[in-house]
Design a protein around this motif. Sequence first.
Motif, PDB file in Angstrom:
ATOM      1  N   LEU A 141       0.849  -1.192   0.000  1.00 30.81           N
ATOM      2  CA  LEU A 141       0.000   0.000   0.000  1.00 30.81           C
ATOM      3  C   LEU A 141       0.883   1.239   0.000  1.00 30.81           C
ATOM      4  O   LEU A 141       2.008   1.202   0.489  1.00 30.81           O
ATOM      5  N   VAL A 142       0.360   2.334  -0.541  1.00 26.15           N
ATOM      6  CA  VAL A 142       0.974   3.636  -0.305  1.00 26.15           C
ATOM      7  C   VAL A 142      -0.039   4.409   0.521  1.00 26.15           C
ATOM      8  O   VAL A 142      -1.204   4.525   0.135  1.00 26.15           O
ATOM      9  N   ARG A 143       0.421   4.897   1.651  1.00 23.88           N
ATOM     10  CA  ARG A 143      -0.431   5.807   2.426  1.00 23.88           C
ATOM     11  C   ARG A 143       0.116   7.192   2.167  1.00 23.88           C
ATOM     12  O   ARG A 143       1.308   7.433   2.326  1.00 23.88           O
ATOM     13  N   LEU A 144      -0.756   8.110   1.749  1.00 23.60           N
ATOM     14  CA  LEU A 144      -0.220   9.452   1.518  1.00 23.60           C
ATOM     15  C   LEU A 144      -1.084  10.486   2.210  1.00 23.60           C
ATOM     16  O   LEU A 144      -2.279  10.275   2.434  1.00 23.60           O
ATOM     17  N   GLU A 159       3.423  13.615   1.879  1.00 24.70           N
ATOM     18  CA  GLU A 159       4.185  12.494   2.455  1.00 24.70           C
ATOM     19  C   GLU A 159       3.617  11.208   1.875  1.00 24.70           C
ATOM     20  O   GLU A 159       2.409  10.980   1.923  1.00 24.70           O
ATOM     21  N   CYS A 160       4.501  10.354   1.302  1.00 24.07           N
ATOM     22  CA  CYS A 160       4.067   9.056   0.769  1.00 24.07           C
ATOM     23  C   CYS A 160       4.782   7.965   1.553  1.00 24.07           C
ATOM     24  O   CYS A 160       6.016   7.949   1.595  1.00 24.07           O
ATOM     25  N   VAL A 174       8.997  12.419   1.224  1.00 23.56           N
ATOM     26  CA  VAL A 174       8.284  13.696   1.279  1.00 23.56           C
ATOM     27  C   VAL A 174       8.625  14.496   0.026  1.00 23.56           C
ATOM     28  O   VAL A 174       9.800  14.671  -0.305  1.00 23.56           O
ATOM     29  N   PHE A 175       7.602  14.959  -0.682  1.00 23.13           N
ATOM     30  CA  PHE A 175       7.776  15.878  -1.806  1.00 23.13           C
ATOM     31  C   PHE A 175       7.360  17.255  -1.307  1.00 23.13           C
ATOM     32  O   PHE A 175       6.211  17.444  -0.884  1.00 23.13           O
ATOM     33  N   LEU A 199      13.691  13.056   0.932  1.00 17.87           N
ATOM     34  CA  LEU A 199      13.027  14.349   0.760  1.00 17.87           C
ATOM     35  C   LEU A 199      13.340  14.868  -0.633  1.00 17.87           C
ATOM     36  O   LEU A 199      14.512  14.986  -1.010  1.00 17.87           O
ATOM     37  N   VAL A 200      12.300  15.137  -1.416  1.00 15.90           N
ATOM     38  CA  VAL A 200      12.465  15.796  -2.712  1.00 15.90           C
ATOM     39  C   VAL A 200      12.120  17.260  -2.459  1.00 15.90           C
ATOM     40  O   VAL A 200      10.971  17.596  -2.181  1.00 15.90           O
TER      41      VAL A 200
END
Length: 464
Positions: A141-144, A159-160, A174-175, A199-200
């Motif tokens: 899963l991706v929780r964002l 946040e992904c 984190v983007f 972190l992007v």
Amino acid sequence: MQHPRITHHGGHLGVTGSCHQLHLAEGRSLLIDCGAYQGVEQPSDNALGFDARQVAALVVTHVHLDHIGRIPQLLAEGFSGPILCSEPSAVLLPLMLEDAWKLEYGSDPQRMKRFLALLSERIVPLRFGEYHEVRNGQRGLVRLKLERAGHLLGSAWVECELSDGATDTSWRVVFSGDLGAGNSPLSWPLTPPGPAHTLVLESTYGDRLHTSPAGRVAQLEKVIDQALSDQGTLLIPAFSLGRAQELLLELAQILEHKRLGYEPGCGQQPLNWPQLPVILDSPLASRITQAYRNLHTYWPSQAADGQALSFPQLLTIDNHEQHVHVVNYLASTVRPAIVIAGNGMCSGGRIVNYLKRMLPDPRHNLLFTGYQARGTPGAVLKAAQGAEGFVKVDLDGEAYTLRARLHSLEGYSAHADQAGLVAFAEAIGPSLKQVRLVHGEPGAKAALQRRLREVFGDQVSVEC
Ligand SMILES: [Zn+2]
């Protein structure tokens, strides 16, 4: 769990065209923003650079065109997932894309209607701080979640958290999107991030420290006082989204202050303030201002209520005939006025007609409140400050002598400076392994990379 793979399809070599792809399992991916290139960064071909059909979801950090402008192309190339964004962005996104694609779809209103209907089907508004789940292959899963970025009403960082059901491990990315400077009167300051691994990070002002924005309204008031005693028009080129609304809010505060009265002992005021028209001459800015009024529950509490963007002297100009009439009227009478018109860099839009009539006349004043990109008439004019009477400016291929007075206000940056960017990265804490710098000119990125390496030493890899 291994570092997830991230590919950039824009916004990594310069400051426009933001589009970042976070790879998930089984060839699927999440897309963070899908922005248009602008100005000199325009590539020779318009290819997206990835298969739109494999994108599970698009996350939009905020609705500036350099973060959303390629969404129509993404949909046209077969993207079938949801468009996740904050609640205010969900309202503003269709307004911005409708305007941007008017030229493209203008001759075919049915096509525009179908596009807007499709867009509204796909938009899923998320509340700040609440998790949303997207599948990451069979077992993951991706929780964002979105959190406030302080850059614009509704702007967010993302946040992904990718989990791998097979190994029971997870990785957080984190983007940053675009981060604010903490001075926007119409958006909440940013929420600092919590623990993450990657972190992007944007780096627009990675090489700069802003001066304090304190007293911005007072500075603006002083320029208006000066300008209007000349009995002419104060022209303010402004972007339709964000800056135009901030200016209206601040003008409303100044007008209220003037109405209530004035600095005792300063003698007579140069003009009748309650009669001073404030003219918003931009159809898009007018529509966005109306949306901002409706979204007033998302404004920071100190910005009062939605009424602050509608005051009695505010006139909005809708059609082209009215626009031509107002330009002629203001250019040929001695009636002072404040005009906010787009576009913000004077490279097109209604501001150009005002400039053609008013630049050669010393009664008028031009006020810059924002960044002027290299090569635009705005940049040429801003650089000519102090050389009024000696400079000619090219507008639509004709030269106009500059005699109007120029002013520029600082403290209006919508982006965090180096200290703000470093503080954002530091807030993540010791879990941080990797920083990838995007959305900056090479010099700004290199300066921020050096600073982050000083701060984090060998513990964090910092890549440009
Ligand atoms: Zn932005």
